[in-house]
Each structure stands twice: as C-alpha cells, then as structure tokens.
Scaffold this motif. Structure first.
Motif, PDB file in Angstrom:
ATOM      1  N   ALA A  88       0.818  -1.218   0.000  1.00 49.92           N
ATOM      2  CA  ALA A  88       0.000   0.000   0.000  1.00 49.92           C
ATOM      3  C   ALA A  88       0.850   1.266   0.000  1.00 49.92           C
ATOM      4  N   THR A  89       2.121   1.125   0.342  1.00 44.54           N
ATOM      5  CA  THR A  89       3.016   2.292   0.325  1.00 44.54           C
ATOM      6  C   THR A  89       3.770   2.409  -0.996  1.00 44.54           C
ATOM      7  N   LYS A  90       3.697   1.373  -1.827  1.00 49.37           N
ATOM      8  CA  LYS A  90       4.447   1.368  -3.090  1.00 49.37           C
ATOM      9  C   LYS A  90       3.581   1.648  -4.314  1.00 49.37           C
ATOM     10  N   TYR A  91       2.285   1.340  -4.196  1.00 48.30           N
ATOM     11  CA  TYR A  91       1.410   1.425  -5.356  1.00 48.30           C
ATOM     12  C   TYR A  91       0.150   2.232  -5.040  1.00 48.30           C
ATOM     13  N   LYS A  92      -0.578   2.581  -6.090  1.00 47.88           N
ATOM     14  CA  LYS A  92      -1.806   3.354  -5.933  1.00 47.88           C
ATOM     15  C   LYS A  92      -2.928   2.429  -5.460  1.00 47.88           C
ATOM     16  N   VAL A  93      -3.065   2.345  -4.162  1.00 46.96           N
ATOM     17  CA  VAL A  93      -4.116   1.554  -3.535  1.00 46.96           C
ATOM     18  C   VAL A  93      -5.088   2.528  -2.884  1.00 46.96           C
ATOM     19  N   SER A 161       7.692  -0.117   6.929  1.00 40.42           N
ATOM     20  CA  SER A 161       6.912   0.517   5.858  1.00 40.42           C
ATOM     21  C   SER A 161       5.556   1.002   6.357  1.00 40.42           C
ATOM     22  N   PHE A 162       5.061   0.440   7.454  1.00 38.02           N
ATOM     23  CA  PHE A 162       3.757   0.841   7.978  1.00 38.02           C
ATOM     24  C   PHE A 162       3.732   2.319   8.364  1.00 38.02           C
ATOM     25  N   GLU A 163       4.880   2.873   8.684  1.00 32.19           N
ATOM     26  CA  GLU A 163       4.945   4.297   9.036  1.00 32.19           C
ATOM     27  C   GLU A 163       4.621   5.185   7.846  1.00 32.19           C
ATOM     28  N   HIS A 164       4.588   4.593   6.648  1.00 27.38           N
ATOM     29  CA  HIS A 164       4.326   5.374   5.439  1.00 27.38           C
ATOM     30  C   HIS A 164       2.947   5.096   4.849  1.00 27.38           C
ATOM     31  N   VAL A 165       2.136   4.313   5.535  1.00 29.20           N
ATOM     32  CA  VAL A 165       0.770   4.062   5.072  1.00 29.20           C
ATOM     33  C   VAL A 165      -0.057   5.328   5.284  1.00 29.20           C
ATOM     34  N   SER A 166      -0.630   5.849   4.218  1.00 26.24           N
ATOM     35  CA  SER A 166      -1.368   7.118   4.315  1.00 26.24           C
ATOM     36  C   SER A 166      -2.775   7.038   3.735  1.00 26.24           C
ATOM     37  N   ILE A 167      -3.213   5.861   3.322  1.00 23.59           N
ATOM     38  CA  ILE A 167      -4.541   5.719   2.720  1.00 23.59           C
ATOM     39  C   ILE A 167      -5.557   5.280   3.777  1.00 23.59           C
ATOM     40  N   PRO A 168      -6.866   5.407   3.500  1.00 23.52           N
ATOM     41  CA  PRO A 168      -7.879   4.931   4.446  1.00 23.52           C
ATOM     42  C   PRO A 168      -7.661   3.465   4.805  1.00 23.52           C
ATOM     43  N   THR A 169      -7.648   3.194   6.113  1.00 22.74           N
ATOM     44  CA  THR A 169      -7.296   1.850   6.595  1.00 22.74           C
ATOM     45  C   THR A 169      -8.214   1.428   7.730  1.00 22.74           C
ATOM     46  N   ILE A 170      -8.634   0.170   7.686  1.00 21.59           N
ATOM     47  CA  ILE A 170      -9.351  -0.413   8.820  1.00 21.59           C
ATOM     48  C   ILE A 170      -8.573  -1.617   9.320  1.00 21.59           C
ATOM     49  N   ILE A 171      -8.472  -1.738  10.629  1.00 22.15           N
ATOM     50  CA  ILE A 171      -7.695  -2.796  11.274  1.00 22.15           C
ATOM     51  C   ILE A 171      -8.665  -3.641  12.100  1.00 22.15           C
ATOM     52  N   LEU A 172      -8.771  -4.917  11.774  1.00 26.02           N
ATOM     53  CA  LEU A 172      -9.621  -5.837  12.522  1.00 26.02           C
ATOM     54  C   LEU A 172      -8.766  -6.868  13.225  1.00 26.02           C
ATOM     55  N   GLN A 173      -9.082  -7.113  14.486  1.00 22.28           N
ATOM     56  CA  GLN A 173      -8.261  -8.012  15.289  1.00 22.28           C
ATOM     57  C   GLN A 173      -9.143  -8.804  16.242  1.00 22.28           C
ATOM     58  N   GLY A 174      -8.919 -10.110  16.317  1.00 23.24           N
ATOM     59  CA  GLY A 174      -9.650 -10.947  17.258  1.00 23.24           C
ATOM     60  C   GLY A 174      -9.133 -10.762  18.670  1.00 23.24           C
ATOM     61  N   LYS A 175     -10.037 -10.578  19.607  1.00 23.24           N
ATOM     62  CA  LYS A 175      -9.650 -10.377  21.005  1.00 23.24           C
ATOM     63  C   LYS A 175      -9.055 -11.657  21.605  1.00 23.24           C
TER      64      LYS A 175
END
Length: 228
Positions: A88-93, A161-175
C-alpha cells in the motif's frame, strides 16, 4: 472497475480469506483475486522458499490488477497483512484492510489459555475434536524451521513501511487471538499516518478471524468500509 486483492497468511491458503472473497464475488462486480503464495496451499512445500518470493508474488498480482482496474482495495490476513501494508506504500491503492496483521506474533496469555483448553480436551478424550489442535498440529509438524525464520525476516523487513501508510485503513483483530496479540491493532493504528483509520476488535474471534464466531460482523464491517 474495482479490483480487490486478498492475501492469506503464513502456512495458510486462500481459504483463510475465502468468506470475504466469496461475499464480494456474490454481491459485487469487482475483480476479486486471492492468490496462493509460493510454498503454500493444499500441497504446501515451504522448503527453500524465501520471503522475497512471497513479496514478489503478491506484488505481481497487484500489478496485474492495477492494469485492469482504476480502484484497488487491498486486504491482508496475518502475514498477508504485513505484505498488504507494505504494498500500500508502493502502489496506488485506494483502501487497505488489515486482518490479524502479524507485525507482532504469539500472544503468550491467550496461548496459555488455548493450551489449557487442549489439555482439558485431552483429559476428556476429545483432543482430536479440538479445533485449534486440528488446525495447527499439522502446521507445527510440517513447517520447516528455515521457513519460520523467513517469516520473521519478512516481518522485520516490512514492518517499518507501515509508518508510510497514508490511505484509508481499517484494522480488525480478534480479542482471543493466540497467535497475534490483540494489542497489535493499536500498535498498527499508531504506526500508520493515515488521516482516515479505525480499529475494530472482534470480541469472540481467534486468529482465523474470517472463520470465527464474529465472521458475519467481520464481513459486513469490511464491506461497509470499502463501499463508503
């Protein structure tokens, strides 16, 4: 046209994200792609596979989607989430979905609980019916040590690379995730730079979040995020 790439996890297969992929195929006209990473799938053979091969394969499928589609949604589960965050940091996503993304791994407290459950089932003579035992016993026996080291190298290599993620993002995680600590979701939230980001904790889900008790909630949450 909309393209959606779903990337499975380490030692897994497209089965891990199949409920999402099938839902999109039935409800939309999107181009939905869920490749099998090298060494994975039904007849997995991870011996001799490097983490760069996993990156290259995911990247090639993304490039192919970009040639066909003008809107791209990227979804990654576990190790696939690490790959998705990087791509997501390298391409148009356009939008990014991270499911149990494994930038950290092994939740010790949940693992102890899971082991206790298995020991209880062993005592009752029901171990072979224990879902967690069935799912992971084969993986532990058949995964080469060097492949596990490649997985760890991939995480170390791509996590920054996560420090450069700038697009709309949702994070889902099991408790109840025994593989990836649930607080990893907050770690990712803090790492990424996106102005539009959110975290959803699934109270009854373990690691295979698309196949857990919250499966329907996971599917609908992801779908609403993507179409809105």
């Amino acid at each position: 046209m909309i393209g959606c790439l779903l990337i499975h996890g380490f030692t897994g297969s497209p089965f891990e994200v199949e409920p999402l992929a099938n839902y999109f195929r039935s409800q939309t006209d999107w181009v939905v792609v869920s490749p099998t990473l090298p060494g994975h799938g039904e007849k997995d053979s991870l011996r001799g596979i490097t983490f760069q091969q996993w990156i290259d394969t995911a990247e090639e499928h993304l490039k192919q989607l970009l040639e066909r589609c003008d809107t791209i949604y990227l979804i990654g589960f576990s190790m696939g989430g690490v790959l998705a965050g990087y791509l997501a940091t390298k391409y148009k996503v356009d939008k990014l979905v991270l499911l149990s993304a494994a930038i950290q791994y092994i939740h010790p407290l949940q693992m102890v609980k899971d082991i206790r459950e298995m020991m209880t089932d062993l005592y009752r003579g029901k171990l072979l019916q224990n879902e967690l035992f069935i799912r992971y016993s084969k993986k532990v026996k058949t995964t080469p040590l060097l492949a596990s080291l490649e997985f760890r190298k991939l995480v170390q290599h791509l996590k920054p690379s996560f420090e450069h993620v700038s697009i709309p993002t949702i994070i889902l995680q099991g408790k109840l995730d025994g593989m990836v600590p649930y607080k990893t979701a907050d770690t990712i939230y803090q790492l990424i730079r996106s102005d539009e980001k959110q975290v959803r904790l699934m109270e009854n889900s373990k690691h295979l979040i698309c196949h857990g008790e919250d499966r329907d909630d996971v599917i609908h949450t992801v779908y609403r995020f993507l179409i809105n």
